[in-house]
Design a protein around this motif. Structure first.
Motif, PDB file in Angstrom:
ATOM      1  N   PHE A   4      27.496  42.124  57.264  1.00  0.00           N
ATOM      2  CA  PHE A   4      26.958  41.176  56.428  1.00  0.00           C
ATOM      3  C   PHE A   4      27.555  41.066  55.381  1.00  0.00           C
ATOM      4  O   PHE A   4      26.660  41.493  53.883  1.00  0.00           O
ATOM      5  CB  PHE A   4      25.491  41.776  56.777  1.00  0.00           C
ATOM      6  N   SER A   5      28.178  42.414  54.677  1.00  0.00           N
ATOM      7  CA  SER A   5      28.816  42.971  53.368  1.00  0.00           C
ATOM      8  C   SER A   5      29.453  42.592  52.599  1.00  0.00           C
ATOM      9  O   SER A   5      31.067  43.539  53.728  1.00  0.00           O
ATOM     10  CB  SER A   5      27.790  44.041  52.833  1.00  0.00           C
ATOM     11  N   TYR A   6      29.968  42.216  51.794  1.00  0.00           N
ATOM     12  CA  TYR A   6      32.011  41.928  51.079  1.00  0.00           C
ATOM     13  C   TYR A   6      31.366  43.465  50.427  1.00  0.00           C
ATOM     14  O   TYR A   6      32.915  44.165  49.939  1.00  0.00           O
ATOM     15  CB  TYR A   6      32.141  41.035  50.387  1.00  0.00           C
ATOM     16  N   PHE A   7      30.569  44.310  50.365  1.00  0.00           N
ATOM     17  CA  PHE A   7      31.011  45.507  49.040  1.00  0.00           C
ATOM     18  C   PHE A   7      32.018  46.301  49.366  1.00  0.00           C
ATOM     19  O   PHE A   7      32.134  46.811  48.828  1.00  0.00           O
ATOM     20  CB  PHE A   7      29.387  46.138  49.721  1.00  0.00           C
ATOM     21  N   PRO A   8      32.249  47.159  50.480  1.00  0.00           N
ATOM     22  CA  PRO A   8      33.013  47.586  50.389  1.00  0.00           C
ATOM     23  C   PRO A   8      34.395  47.731  50.565  1.00  0.00           C
ATOM     24  O   PRO A   8      35.462  48.227  49.873  1.00  0.00           O
ATOM     25  CB  PRO A   8      33.719  48.298  52.301  1.00  0.00           C
ATOM     26  N   LEU A   9      35.139  45.722  50.269  1.00  0.00           N
ATOM     27  CA  LEU A   9      36.189  44.966  50.324  1.00  0.00           C
ATOM     28  C   LEU A   9      35.662  45.385  47.840  1.00  0.00           C
ATOM     29  O   LEU A   9      36.772  45.581  48.183  1.00  0.00           O
ATOM     30  CB  LEU A   9      35.781  43.879  50.243  1.00  0.00           C
ATOM     31  N   GLN A  10      34.839  45.086  47.744  1.00  0.00           N
ATOM     32  CA  GLN A  10      34.712  44.681  46.489  1.00  0.00           C
ATOM     33  C   GLN A  10      34.951  46.317  45.168  1.00  0.00           C
ATOM     34  O   GLN A  10      35.361  46.804  44.809  1.00  0.00           O
ATOM     35  CB  GLN A  10      33.405  44.125  46.042  1.00  0.00           C
ATOM     36  N   LEU A  11      34.429  47.793  46.829  1.00  0.00           N
ATOM     37  CA  LEU A  11      34.839  49.309  46.497  1.00  0.00           C
ATOM     38  C   LEU A  11      36.564  49.312  45.630  1.00  0.00           C
ATOM     39  O   LEU A  11      36.522  49.854  44.237  1.00  0.00           O
ATOM     40  CB  LEU A  11      34.586  50.492  47.187  1.00  0.00           C
ATOM     41  N   ALA A  12      36.861  48.647  46.222  1.00  0.00           N
ATOM     42  CA  ALA A  12      38.512  49.219  45.348  1.00  0.00           C
ATOM     43  C   ALA A  12      38.647  47.988  44.379  1.00  0.00           C
ATOM     44  O   ALA A  12      39.410  48.989  43.007  1.00  0.00           O
ATOM     45  CB  ALA A  12      39.505  48.160  46.572  1.00  0.00           C
ATOM     46  N   THR A  13      38.063  46.884  44.299  1.00  0.00           N
ATOM     47  CA  THR A  13      37.853  46.895  42.623  1.00  0.00           C
ATOM     48  C   THR A  13      37.671  46.919  41.880  1.00  0.00           C
ATOM     49  O   THR A  13      38.020  47.743  40.684  1.00  0.00           O
ATOM     50  CB  THR A  13      37.538  45.190  42.668  1.00  0.00           C
ATOM     51  N   TYR A  14      36.386  48.318  41.717  1.00  0.00           N
ATOM     52  CA  TYR A  14      35.697  48.899  40.946  1.00  0.00           C
ATOM     53  C   TYR A  14      36.612  50.071  41.246  1.00  0.00           C
ATOM     54  O   TYR A  14      36.683  50.600  39.874  1.00  0.00           O
ATOM     55  CB  TYR A  14      34.358  49.650  41.215  1.00  0.00           C
ATOM     56  N   MET A  15      37.444  50.846  42.102  1.00  0.00           N
ATOM     57  CA  MET A  15      37.964  51.736  41.863  1.00  0.00           C
ATOM     58  C   MET A  15      39.064  51.700  40.449  1.00  0.00           C
ATOM     59  O   MET A  15      39.327  52.167  40.373  1.00  0.00           O
ATOM     60  CB  MET A  15      38.313  52.553  42.682  1.00  0.00           C
ATOM     61  N   GLY A  16      39.888  50.152  41.263  1.00  0.00           N
ATOM     62  CA  GLY A  16      40.875  50.198  40.080  1.00  0.00           C
ATOM     63  C   GLY A  16      39.801  50.111  38.402  1.00  0.00           C
ATOM     64  O   GLY A  16      40.724  50.399  37.341  1.00  0.00           O
ATOM     65  N   PHE A  17      39.099  48.870  38.631  1.00  0.00           N
ATOM     66  CA  PHE A  17      38.676  48.624  36.811  1.00  0.00           C
ATOM     67  C   PHE A  17      38.407  50.245  36.484  1.00  0.00           C
ATOM     68  O   PHE A  17      38.940  50.686  35.734  1.00  0.00           O
ATOM     69  CB  PHE A  17      37.317  47.869  36.567  1.00  0.00           C
ATOM     70  N   LEU A  18      38.093  51.525  37.275  1.00  0.00           N
ATOM     71  CA  LEU A  18      37.023  52.696  36.888  1.00  0.00           C
ATOM     72  C   LEU A  18      38.419  53.751  36.112  1.00  0.00           C
ATOM     73  O   LEU A  18      38.763  53.516  35.304  1.00  0.00           O
ATOM     74  CB  LEU A  18      36.844  53.337  37.863  1.00  0.00           C
ATOM     75  N   SER A  19      39.842  53.000  37.385  1.00  0.00           N
ATOM     76  CA  SER A  19      41.123  54.031  36.636  1.00  0.00           C
ATOM     77  C   SER A  19      41.665  53.468  35.963  1.00  0.00           C
ATOM     78  O   SER A  19      42.276  53.904  34.750  1.00  0.00           O
ATOM     79  CB  SER A  19      42.052  54.432  38.350  1.00  0.00           C
ATOM     80  N   ALA A  20      41.791  52.654  35.712  1.00  0.00           N
ATOM     81  CA  ALA A  20      42.438  51.645  34.881  1.00  0.00           C
ATOM     82  C   ALA A  20      41.939  51.916  33.124  1.00  0.00           C
ATOM     83  O   ALA A  20      42.295  52.247  32.734  1.00  0.00           O
ATOM     84  CB  ALA A  20      42.283  50.009  35.225  1.00  0.00           C
TER      85      ALA A  20
END
Ligand code: UDP
Ligand code: MG
Length: 319
Positions: free
Chosen positions: A227-243
């Motif tokens: 029911f959710s893509y949230f875990p997949l989006q976590l990678a994006t968030y982490m990517g933006f955060l570390s960049a």
């Protein structure tokens, strides 16, 4: 069997519940007879190994008018067993409940009352839970709240699979053949008029839980990925955060070095950064794997369950 379709179906998944079954049948029968309309009890044997299978056949021999056994070729899991029950149920209203009598059959008339009042889904909300460990209660509470947070379907809080569904809802569910199933989410997704009825969840009548931590975790994963893509989006968030961190850090370090500050020398900081990002990447890969594995399972298109014995093929195309 040529008996006309009953008004009510009670669907019960059974996995090693030999001690509870006679009491379940007795109590369901008492309640359903009081309602005074034709009913059936669909007992789905999910590959039991404790003699439940024979007992189910025996119950059918005793009460052939009401008991309809669906016997699986092996254990397929609770959600799949319920799915098969919905396939075979013929009632205008279908009630799903557990075999261990944690969902008291005496609540069924309350569910029916709301159904008659025009609701298509009447779910039973756990008001109190007896005889369950604090761990089970805490993880369950956490789970329902997490699911609500990260999915976009309105899944009612503290609700299990104990519910009544109108035939129309059952027919929609029967067309949803996804294999990693989170039925409560799927029912919420279907829509129609839904309402909750409070009840007291009783302790298990006999035996012990068939949901060890391992199954609970798998169940939670199915619910989240379903029911959710949230875990997949976590990678994006982490990517933006570390960049983002890197962009801020680069000029700071450059200026520091040029002005002769001794900070950021040595391997430790490099190593920490590498390990941290390596960890994040591996976790992201694992999350991706969860989704890819599920896609793979879907694409194989195997039947959801294999039936060894059943009254007659379910109406139309299912399974
Ligand atoms: N069950 C099943 N297949 C399984 C595990 C459980 O059909 O692989 C059935 C079980 O017989 C019961 C219902 O699912 O009727 C709920 O299981 P249980 O009561 O063990 O779960 P809990 O109430 O502890 O969450
Ligand atoms: Mg139980």
């Amino acid at each position: 069997m040529t008996s006309p379709a009953p008004t009510f179906s009670v669907v019960v998944p059974v996995y090693n519940e030999v001690e509870s079954l006679p009491e379940l049948h007795r109590r369901v029968r008492a309640v359903m007879e009081d309602l005074g309309e034709p009913w059936e009890l669909v007992l789905v044997d999910d590959g039991s190994r404790d003699g439940s299978t024979d007992l189910i056949r025996e119950l059918q021999a005793q009460d052939p008018e009401h008991v309809r056994p669906v016997i699986f070729a092996r254990n397929f899991g609770h959600q799949i067993a319920v799915t098969a029950g919905l396939d075979y149920a013929r009632g205008q209203a279908v009630v799903v409940m557990d075999a261990d009598l944690q969902d008291p059959p005496e609540v069924i008339p309350d569910l029916v009352e709301k159904w008659r009042a025009g609701y298509q889904v009447v779910y039973a909300v756990r008001q109190a839970r007896e005889g369950e460990t604090w761990f089970k209660r805490a993880t369950a509470a956490l789970f329902y709240r997490l699911i609500r947070r990260i999915t976009n379907v309105e899944i009612p809080l503290d609700t299990g699979d104990f519910r009544l569904m109108d035939r129309r809802v059952v027919e929609v569910l029967r067309r949803m053949r996804e294999r990693h199933r989170f039925l409560r989410g799927m029912v919420a997704w279907v829509g129609f008029r839904q309402i909750g009825v409070p009840y007291k969840r009783a302790p298990r009548f006999a035996g012990e839980t068939k949901y060890p931590l391992r199954k609970m975790l798998k169940f939670a994963l199915d619910a989240i990925t379903g029911f959710s893509y949230f875990p997949l989006q976590l990678a994006t968030y982490m990517g933006f955060l570390s960049a983002g961190l890197a962009i801020i850090a680069i000029p700071i370090v450059a200026v520091a070095r040029m002005t002769g500050v001794q900070a950021f020398y040595g391997q430790a900081s490099t190593l920490i950064a590498v390990l941290f990002l390596g960890g994040v990447q591996l976790i992201s890969l694992g999350i991706l794997g969860e989704y890819v594995g599920r896609i793979y399972d879907e694409i194989k298109g195997r039947p959801l369950y294999v039936v060894a014995e059943a009254p007659e093929p379910p109406p139309d195309d299912a399974a």
